[in-house]
Design a protein around this motif. Sequence first.
Motif, PDB file in Angstrom:
ATOM      1  N   ARG A   1      -1.790  -2.442 -10.786  1.00 46.59           N
ATOM      2  CA  ARG A   1      -2.409  -1.992 -12.035  1.00 46.59           C
ATOM      3  C   ARG A   1      -3.756  -1.330 -11.775  1.00 46.59           C
ATOM      4  O   ARG A   1      -4.086  -0.307 -12.400  1.00 46.59           O
ATOM      5  CB  ARG A   1      -2.579  -3.176 -12.980  1.00 46.59           C
ATOM      6  N   LYS A   2      -4.527  -1.865 -10.857  1.00 45.42           N
ATOM      7  CA  LYS A   2      -5.840  -1.296 -10.566  1.00 45.42           C
ATOM      8  C   LYS A   2      -5.734   0.067  -9.896  1.00 45.42           C
ATOM      9  O   LYS A   2      -6.628   0.905 -10.032  1.00 45.42           O
ATOM     10  CB  LYS A   2      -6.636  -2.252  -9.677  1.00 45.42           C
ATOM     11  N   ALA A   3      -4.613   0.298  -9.197  1.00 43.16           N
ATOM     12  CA  ALA A   3      -4.493   1.503  -8.389  1.00 43.16           C
ATOM     13  C   ALA A   3      -3.823   2.668  -9.108  1.00 43.16           C
ATOM     14  O   ALA A   3      -4.036   3.825  -8.740  1.00 43.16           O
ATOM     15  CB  ALA A   3      -3.716   1.192  -7.110  1.00 43.16           C
TER      16      ALA A   3
ATOM     17  N   GLU B   1       0.824  -1.206   0.000  1.00 40.12           N
ATOM     18  CA  GLU B   1       0.000   0.000   0.000  1.00 40.12           C
ATOM     19  C   GLU B   1       0.861   1.260   0.000  1.00 40.12           C
ATOM     20  O   GLU B   1       0.535   2.243  -0.679  1.00 40.12           O
ATOM     21  CB  GLU B   1      -0.945  -0.001   1.208  1.00 40.12           C
TER      22      GLU B   1
ATOM     23  N   GLU C   1      -1.509  -7.245 -10.047  1.00 44.58           N
ATOM     24  CA  GLU C   1      -2.881  -6.843 -10.385  1.00 44.58           C
ATOM     25  C   GLU C   1      -3.324  -5.656  -9.539  1.00 44.58           C
ATOM     26  O   GLU C   1      -3.943  -4.708 -10.040  1.00 44.58           O
ATOM     27  CB  GLU C   1      -3.816  -8.028 -10.179  1.00 44.58           C
ATOM     28  N   ALA C   2      -3.015  -5.683  -8.254  1.00 46.54           N
ATOM     29  CA  ALA C   2      -3.415  -4.596  -7.361  1.00 46.54           C
ATOM     30  C   ALA C   2      -2.770  -3.280  -7.772  1.00 46.54           C
ATOM     31  O   ALA C   2      -3.411  -2.214  -7.739  1.00 46.54           O
ATOM     32  CB  ALA C   2      -3.040  -4.947  -5.925  1.00 46.54           C
TER      33      ALA C   2
ATOM     34  N   ASP D   1      -2.913   4.734 -12.661  1.00 44.85           N
ATOM     35  CA  ASP D   1      -3.455   4.929 -14.010  1.00 44.85           C
ATOM     36  C   ASP D   1      -2.448   5.588 -14.953  1.00 44.85           C
ATOM     37  O   ASP D   1      -2.754   6.590 -15.602  1.00 44.85           O
ATOM     38  CB  ASP D   1      -4.728   5.764 -13.931  1.00 44.85           C
TER      39      ASP D   1
ATOM     40  N   LYS E   1       1.597   6.972  -6.745  1.00 46.47           N
ATOM     41  CA  LYS E   1       0.627   8.027  -7.066  1.00 46.47           C
ATOM     42  C   LYS E   1       1.233   9.413  -6.845  1.00 46.47           C
ATOM     43  O   LYS E   1       1.000  10.340  -7.639  1.00 46.47           O
ATOM     44  CB  LYS E   1      -0.624   7.854  -6.218  1.00 46.47           C
TER      45      LYS E   1
ATOM     46  N   LEU F   1      -2.896  -8.578 -17.523  1.00 48.96           N
ATOM     47  CA  LEU F   1      -2.973  -7.764 -16.310  1.00 48.96           C
ATOM     48  C   LEU F   1      -2.978  -6.269 -16.622  1.00 48.96           C
ATOM     49  O   LEU F   1      -3.241  -5.455 -15.743  1.00 48.96           O
ATOM     50  CB  LEU F   1      -1.802  -8.079 -15.384  1.00 48.96           C
ATOM     51  N   GLY F   2      -2.671  -5.917 -17.872  1.00 47.15           N
ATOM     52  CA  GLY F   2      -2.698  -4.516 -18.266  1.00 47.15           C
ATOM     53  C   GLY F   2      -1.372  -3.795 -18.166  1.00 47.15           C
ATOM     54  O   GLY F   2      -1.332  -2.562 -18.205  1.00 47.15           O
ATOM     55  N   TYR F   3      -0.269  -4.559 -18.056  1.00 41.98           N
ATOM     56  CA  TYR F   3       1.051  -3.909 -18.003  1.00 41.98           C
ATOM     57  C   TYR F   3       1.475  -3.477 -19.400  1.00 41.98           C
ATOM     58  O   TYR F   3       1.095  -4.082 -20.406  1.00 41.98           O
ATOM     59  CB  TYR F   3       2.083  -4.837 -17.352  1.00 41.98           C
TER      60      TYR F   3
ATOM     61  N   GLU G   1      -0.265  -9.039  -6.475  1.00 45.44           N
ATOM     62  CA  GLU G   1       0.276  -7.706  -6.245  1.00 45.44           C
ATOM     63  C   GLU G   1       0.428  -6.932  -7.556  1.00 45.44           C
ATOM     64  O   GLU G   1       0.182  -5.722  -7.600  1.00 45.44           O
ATOM     65  CB  GLU G   1       1.608  -7.799  -5.509  1.00 45.44           C
TER      66      GLU G   1
END
Length: 301
Positions: free
Chosen positions: A203-205, A171, A200-201, A207, A178, A231-233, A198
Motif C-alpha cells: 500500500r505504501k509503495a 520488492e 502495508e508495504a 498509489d 508500478k 491499511l488503505g485497501y 507485506e
Amino acid sequence: MLHTHTTPAARRRSFRKQLSSGRLLRMPGAINPYSARLIQEAGFDGVYLSGAVLAADLGLPDIGLTTSTEVAARAQQITRTTDLPALVDADTGFGEPLNVARTVQLMEDAGLAGLHLEDQVNPKRCGHLDGKALIPLDAMRRRVRAAVDARRDPDFLLMARTDARSVEGLEAAIDRAKAYVDAGADAIFPEALGSEVEFEAFRKAVDVPLLANMTEFGKGPLLPARALEDLGYNLVIYPVTLFRLAMGAVEEGLRTIAQEGTQESLLPRMQTRSRLYEVLDYEAYTAFDGSVFDFTLPPGT
C-alpha cells in the motif's frame, strides 16, 4: 422481477466513484446468478466472479482451461440479475495481446464493471499454489496496453494482478505493479501476500486502488475488513467462500441421505420454498402473466 434496474455504464461510474471514497468495498464471489442476488440483498458492495469457481463449476481445475466466451457468458448471466458492479477474473487474458483485446470487449459487452489480468504464463495455476511461472515484464506490459487500447468505455476498470510475490519476492512484485500502472492499469491485485506487513508495504509503495484477496486455505492471513480498510485497501474479495460453503453442505447432505435414507433431518438447514420464491420474486411476474402466480403455499414451507 429478478433483473438489474441499472445500466452497465451506470454501474461502472458508481464503481469508480466508490473506489475513490476511501472506504473498503467488499465483494464476495458469486457461484451463479441466484447467489449474486443474495449478495446484493445482504448489503455487499459488489460481486466478484472467480475463475477458479467457474472452472470448478465446469468440473475443471483452475489451470486456464476455460475460455473467454465461457467466462463472458456466465458473467452476462450474473450481471443481468444484480444492480451491483461485478468484477471478473480474466486469467491471463486467454491468449496473446490480440486475444486480450477481444477479451476486454467481450467483458464490456457482458455488462461487467471491470476485470483483472495476471502475469502468469499459460497454462496458469491457482495463485496460492507453488510452481507458478511469470511472463517477462515487457510481455505483461503489452497485455496491459492491449487491454487499454481495446477498452471502449473509459469507466471500465482494468486491473493488473501480479503473482510475483511468491516467485520473485515482494520488492519485485512492487516493481512489477508500478510498471503495470505505467502501462495503463487502473488498479493492482497483489496475489499471495504473506503477512499484514507485506500488505502495508504494498500500500505504501503503489498509489492506485489495491485489491486484497481473502481466500481460504491460501498463503496469506485472513485479515478482517476493518484491518484492510485501516491499511488503505480499496477492495476485498472472498472469491471461493460461497462455493466452498455450498459444496460442503452438498457433501454433508448426500452423506446424510445415503446413511439415513431420507432428507428429513436436513430440513432445518435448507432454504425454504417460500424464501426461494421470495428471492426469485414470483409475485412480480404476475404483472406480466397472472396465471404464473396463482397458487397458495402450504404452511411452513
